[in-house]
Design a protein around this motif. Structure first.
Motif, PDB file in Angstrom:
ATOM      1  N   PRO A  18       0.814  -1.224   0.000  1.00  0.00           N
ATOM      2  CA  PRO A  18       0.000   0.000   0.000  1.00  0.00           C
ATOM      3  C   PRO A  18       0.842   1.265   0.000  1.00  0.00           C
ATOM      4  CG  PRO A  18      -0.056  -1.052   2.155  1.00  0.00           C
ATOM      5  CD  PRO A  18       0.609  -2.015   1.235  1.00  0.00           C
ATOM      6  N   HIS A  19       2.030   1.216   0.577  1.00  0.00           N
ATOM      7  CA  HIS A  19       2.906   2.386   0.576  1.00  0.00           C
ATOM      8  C   HIS A  19       3.393   2.693  -0.836  1.00  0.00           C
ATOM      9  CE1 HIS A  19       3.153   2.886   4.929  1.00  0.00           C
ATOM     10  NE2 HIS A  19       3.193   1.578   5.015  1.00  0.00           N
ATOM     11  N   ALA A  20       3.786   1.661  -1.573  1.00  0.00           N
ATOM     12  CA  ALA A  20       4.245   1.873  -2.949  1.00  0.00           C
ATOM     13  C   ALA A  20       3.125   2.455  -3.807  1.00  0.00           C
ATOM     14  CB  ALA A  20       4.745   0.558  -3.533  1.00  0.00           C
ATOM     15  N   ARG A  21       1.927   1.921  -3.651  1.00  0.00           N
ATOM     16  CA  ARG A  21       0.793   2.447  -4.417  1.00  0.00           C
ATOM     17  C   ARG A  21       0.533   3.910  -4.065  1.00  0.00           C
ATOM     18  NH1 ARG A  21      -3.298  -2.719  -3.498  1.00  0.00           N
ATOM     19  NH2 ARG A  21      -2.457  -4.066  -5.156  1.00  0.00           N
ATOM     20  N   ALA A  22       0.611   4.230  -2.767  1.00  0.00           N
ATOM     21  CA  ALA A  22       0.386   5.609  -2.335  1.00  0.00           C
ATOM     22  C   ALA A  22       1.467   6.546  -2.869  1.00  0.00           C
ATOM     23  CB  ALA A  22       0.335   5.674  -0.816  1.00  0.00           C
ATOM     24  N   LEU A  23       2.722   6.108  -2.814  1.00  0.00           N
ATOM     25  CA  LEU A  23       3.821   6.951  -3.298  1.00  0.00           C
ATOM     26  C   LEU A  23       3.722   7.195  -4.804  1.00  0.00           C
ATOM     27  CD1 LEU A  23       6.748   5.439  -1.209  1.00  0.00           C
ATOM     28  CD2 LEU A  23       5.831   7.757  -1.013  1.00  0.00           C
ATOM     29  N   LEU A  24       3.296   6.195  -5.548  1.00  0.00           N
ATOM     30  CA  LEU A  24       3.119   6.395  -6.992  1.00  0.00           C
ATOM     31  C   LEU A  24       2.009   7.401  -7.268  1.00  0.00           C
ATOM     32  CD1 LEU A  24       3.508   2.702  -8.227  1.00  0.00           C
ATOM     33  CD2 LEU A  24       5.076   4.611  -8.663  1.00  0.00           C
ATOM     34  N   ALA A  25       0.959   7.375  -6.453  1.00  0.00           N
ATOM     35  CA  ALA A  25      -0.127   8.350  -6.616  1.00  0.00           C
ATOM     36  C   ALA A  25       0.313   9.755  -6.233  1.00  0.00           C
ATOM     37  CB  ALA A  25      -1.327   7.925  -5.774  1.00  0.00           C
ATOM     38  N   LEU A  26       1.374   9.863  -5.410  1.00  0.00           N
ATOM     39  CA  LEU A  26       1.857  11.160  -4.915  1.00  0.00           C
ATOM     40  C   LEU A  26       3.153  11.590  -5.593  1.00  0.00           C
ATOM     41  CD1 LEU A  26       1.227  10.517  -1.106  1.00  0.00           C
ATOM     42  CD2 LEU A  26      -0.049  12.098  -2.570  1.00  0.00           C
ATOM     43  N   ARG A  27       3.451  11.028  -6.745  1.00  0.00           N
ATOM     44  CA  ARG A  27       4.757  11.274  -7.363  1.00  0.00           C
ATOM     45  C   ARG A  27       4.970  12.730  -7.765  1.00  0.00           C
ATOM     46  NH1 ARG A  27       4.990   7.366 -12.275  1.00  0.00           N
ATOM     47  NH2 ARG A  27       3.472   6.161 -11.114  1.00  0.00           N
ATOM     48  N   ASP A  28       3.888  13.526  -7.818  1.00  0.00           N
ATOM     49  CA  ASP A  28       4.056  14.941  -8.153  1.00  0.00           C
ATOM     50  C   ASP A  28       4.669  15.738  -7.011  1.00  0.00           C
ATOM     51  OD1 ASP A  28       1.725  14.546  -6.632  1.00  0.00           O
ATOM     52  OD2 ASP A  28       0.843  16.415  -7.353  1.00  0.00           O
ATOM     53  N   ARG A  29       4.635  15.193  -5.775  1.00  0.00           N
ATOM     54  CA  ARG A  29       5.209  15.930  -4.646  1.00  0.00           C
ATOM     55  C   ARG A  29       6.192  15.111  -3.812  1.00  0.00           C
ATOM     56  NH1 ARG A  29       1.086  17.339   0.158  1.00  0.00           N
ATOM     57  NH2 ARG A  29       3.071  18.271   0.792  1.00  0.00           N
ATOM     58  N   ILE A  30       6.272  13.804  -4.055  1.00  0.00           N
ATOM     59  CA  ILE A  30       7.195  12.932  -3.326  1.00  0.00           C
ATOM     60  C   ILE A  30       7.945  12.063  -4.326  1.00  0.00           C
ATOM     61  CG2 ILE A  30       7.414  11.079  -1.621  1.00  0.00           C
ATOM     62  CD1 ILE A  30       4.838  12.088  -0.338  1.00  0.00           C
ATOM     63  N   GLU A  31       9.260  11.953  -4.156  1.00  0.00           N
ATOM     64  CA  GLU A  31      10.071  11.119  -5.028  1.00  0.00           C
ATOM     65  C   GLU A  31      10.698   9.988  -4.218  1.00  0.00           C
ATOM     66  OE1 GLU A  31      13.648  11.391  -8.381  1.00  0.00           O
ATOM     67  OE2 GLU A  31      13.164  13.144  -7.141  1.00  0.00           O
ATOM     68  N   ALA A  32      10.363   8.765  -4.580  1.00  0.00           N
ATOM     69  CA  ALA A  32      10.976   7.596  -3.945  1.00  0.00           C
ATOM     70  C   ALA A  32      12.321   7.355  -4.624  1.00  0.00           C
ATOM     71  CB  ALA A  32      10.077   6.380  -4.075  1.00  0.00           C
ATOM     72  N   LEU A  33      13.403   7.655  -3.907  1.00  0.00           N
ATOM     73  CA  LEU A  33      14.743   7.626  -4.493  1.00  0.00           C
ATOM     74  C   LEU A  33      15.418   6.267  -4.358  1.00  0.00           C
ATOM     75  CD1 LEU A  33      15.821  11.076  -3.056  1.00  0.00           C
ATOM     76  CD2 LEU A  33      15.434  10.566  -5.481  1.00  0.00           C
ATOM     77  N   HIS A  34      15.155   5.580  -3.270  1.00  0.00           N
ATOM     78  CA  HIS A  34      15.753   4.267  -3.022  1.00  0.00           C
ATOM     79  C   HIS A  34      14.744   3.391  -2.280  1.00  0.00           C
ATOM     80  CE1 HIS A  34      19.766   6.047  -3.776  1.00  0.00           C
ATOM     81  NE2 HIS A  34      19.398   7.022  -2.953  1.00  0.00           N
ATOM     82  N   ALA A  35      14.793   2.093  -2.558  1.00  0.00           N
ATOM     83  CA  ALA A  35      14.012   1.122  -1.792  1.00  0.00           C
ATOM     84  C   ALA A  35      14.958  -0.019  -1.440  1.00  0.00           C
ATOM     85  CB  ALA A  35      12.826   0.613  -2.598  1.00  0.00           C
ATOM     86  N   PHE A  36      15.138  -0.242  -0.135  1.00  0.00           N
ATOM     87  CA  PHE A  36      16.142  -1.209   0.317  1.00  0.00           C
ATOM     88  C   PHE A  36      15.533  -2.431   0.987  1.00  0.00           C
ATOM     89  CE2 PHE A  36      18.437  -2.789   4.087  1.00  0.00           C
ATOM     90  CZ  PHE A  36      19.490  -3.437   3.446  1.00  0.00           C
ATOM     91  N   SER A  37      16.082  -3.573   0.636  1.00  0.00           N
ATOM     92  CA  SER A  37      15.876  -4.823   1.361  1.00  0.00           C
ATOM     93  C   SER A  37      17.167  -5.617   1.227  1.00  0.00           C
ATOM     94  CB  SER A  37      14.718  -5.631   0.777  1.00  0.00           C
ATOM     95  OG  SER A  37      14.692  -6.944   1.340  1.00  0.00           O
ATOM     96  N   PRO A  38      17.570  -6.347   2.263  1.00  0.00           N
ATOM     97  CA  PRO A  38      18.745  -7.205   2.111  1.00  0.00           C
ATOM     98  C   PRO A  38      18.492  -8.386   1.180  1.00  0.00           C
ATOM     99  CG  PRO A  38      17.711  -7.563   4.245  1.00  0.00           C
ATOM    100  CD  PRO A  38      17.033  -6.381   3.626  1.00  0.00           C
ATOM    101  N   SER A  39      17.211  -8.626   0.838  1.00  0.00           N
ATOM    102  CA  SER A  39      16.837  -9.735  -0.029  1.00  0.00           C
ATOM    103  C   SER A  39      16.781  -9.283  -1.484  1.00  0.00           C
ATOM    104  CB  SER A  39      15.469 -10.293   0.389  1.00  0.00           C
ATOM    105  OG  SER A  39      14.917 -11.105  -0.615  1.00  0.00           O
TER     106      SER A  39
END
Length: 347
Positions: A18-39
């Motif tokens: 749900p966070h990824a979906r929300a961030l994509l909907a908010l891409r005009d004001r928020i930029e997801a620069l990195h997404a980290f998992s050790p996997s």
């Protein structure tokens, strides 16, 4: 801070959807620069599903000046260490619930954020559901009158396969079971609406339905400072699962918030039936079966809080109240416990 809020995501498990979906909907004001998992498997799946950039090192997030804030979606027992890293790097934090696995560690975490001067928001999205916001306005307008009684009910279903994941439902990783993992959403909303009780008496147990360390059944009674009474029930044994419910009775009327639907019945005849646009509840076998609308509203509020240097609606220090309530339910063993860190209840 740049025109867009730069975000780094830490943790790409089930909660990231749900966070990824929300961030994509908010891409005009928020930029997801990195997404980290050790996997690597999780990074690849996340990138394929959402088209957002990933990294194989957490340091890439904390060392990037473009990152203003981190969204932490890792298991609860990792939260303190990650927030310490964020504080050292001067990054604001939006933290998936619960704050940590115990009240002591939760208080340490909040103190770390305060000392560093970073904003600490909590992912307790039920506060942003349209029906909950409408109920909050009704209460603030005193349309229900003095509080008489309140109940909070979380009747969820989780199959054994949910608890078979290593660490899930354990004290070491999650801090417990249904109260801190599922019911915290409904209890936080209850506290935000009517304030903290002053006394609670609770019972918790692990039923024959699940093999797990934490509790999957909980019940409590409450007394509020003005003498109003209340009850709490929570379980992950209620097949096939029901939406969260909060019922509030006042001297001028009563309100029932059941998932996305709000019903208000007033003594003066001014009744309300309101259905929110958000769908799903995550109360059944699929915990992610709900709309990302409330997550989007919560992330927008957090971004605005960072831009305006204000507290987010669900801030870390305020959320300590619900942690104390949950701890009191678990620790009471049927004996009344006087609560601390209370929020001001409605008179």
């Amino acid at each position: 801070m740049a025109e867009k809020l730069g975000i780094g995501i830490i943790g790409l498990g089930m909660a990231s959807l749900p966070h990824a979906r929300a961030l994509l909907a908010l891409r005009d004001r928020i930029e997801a620069l990195h997404a980290f998992s050790p996997s690597r498997e999780r990074r690849d799946a996340f990138a394929a599903a959402h088209g957002l950039p990933t990294t194989d090192t957490i340091e890439a997030i904390f060392n990037d000046r473009r990152v203003d804030a981190v969204l932490v979606l890792t298991p609860p027992n990792t939260h303190l260490e990650i927030v310490q890293m964020a504080a050292a790097a001067g990054k604001h934090v939006l933290l998936e619930k619960p704050i940590e696995v115990s009240v002591d560690r939760a208080e340490q975490l909040v103190d770390v954020a305060d000392a560093a001067g970073i904003i600490l928001g909590m992912v307790l999205q039920n506060r942003f559901r349209p029906a909950a916001l409408k109920l909050k306005t009704i209460i603030e307008q005193d349309r229900l009158g003095q509080l008489v009684q309140v109940s909070a009910r979380t009747n969820y279903w989780r199959p054994q396969s949910y608890y078979d994941e290593p660490g899930r439902g354990t004290l070491a990783r999650d801090g417990g079971g249904v109260l801190l993992t599922q019911a915290i959403h409904n209890l936080d909303l209850m506290v935000s609406l009517v304030g903290m009780p002053e006394t609670v008496t609770g019972f918790v147990s692990t039923s024959p339905v699940h093999i797990m360390e934490g509790e999957d059944v909980a019940a409590a009674t409450m007394r509020f400072p003005n003498g109003a009474l209340g009850s709490i029930t929570a379980t992950t044994c209620a097949f096939p699962g029901q939406a969260d419910a909060i019922e509030i009775t006042g001297v001028a009327g009563s309100a029932t918030l059941a998932g996305t639907h709000l019903t208000v019945r007033s003594h003066d005849g001014s009744n309300i039936d309101f259905e929110g646009a958000d769908a799903g509840s995550g109360s059944g076998a699929d915990p992610m079966e709900f709309s990302s609308q409330a997550h989007q509203a919560l992330i927008e509020d957090f971004a605005d809080a960072v831009a305006r240097c204000r507290k987010p609606v669900a801030c870390g220090r305020d959320v300590l109240a619900v942690h104390n309530l949950i701890a009191a339910i678990i620790e009471s063993h049927g004996l009344p416990i006087q609560l601390k860190h209370g929020l001001s209840p409605r008179s």
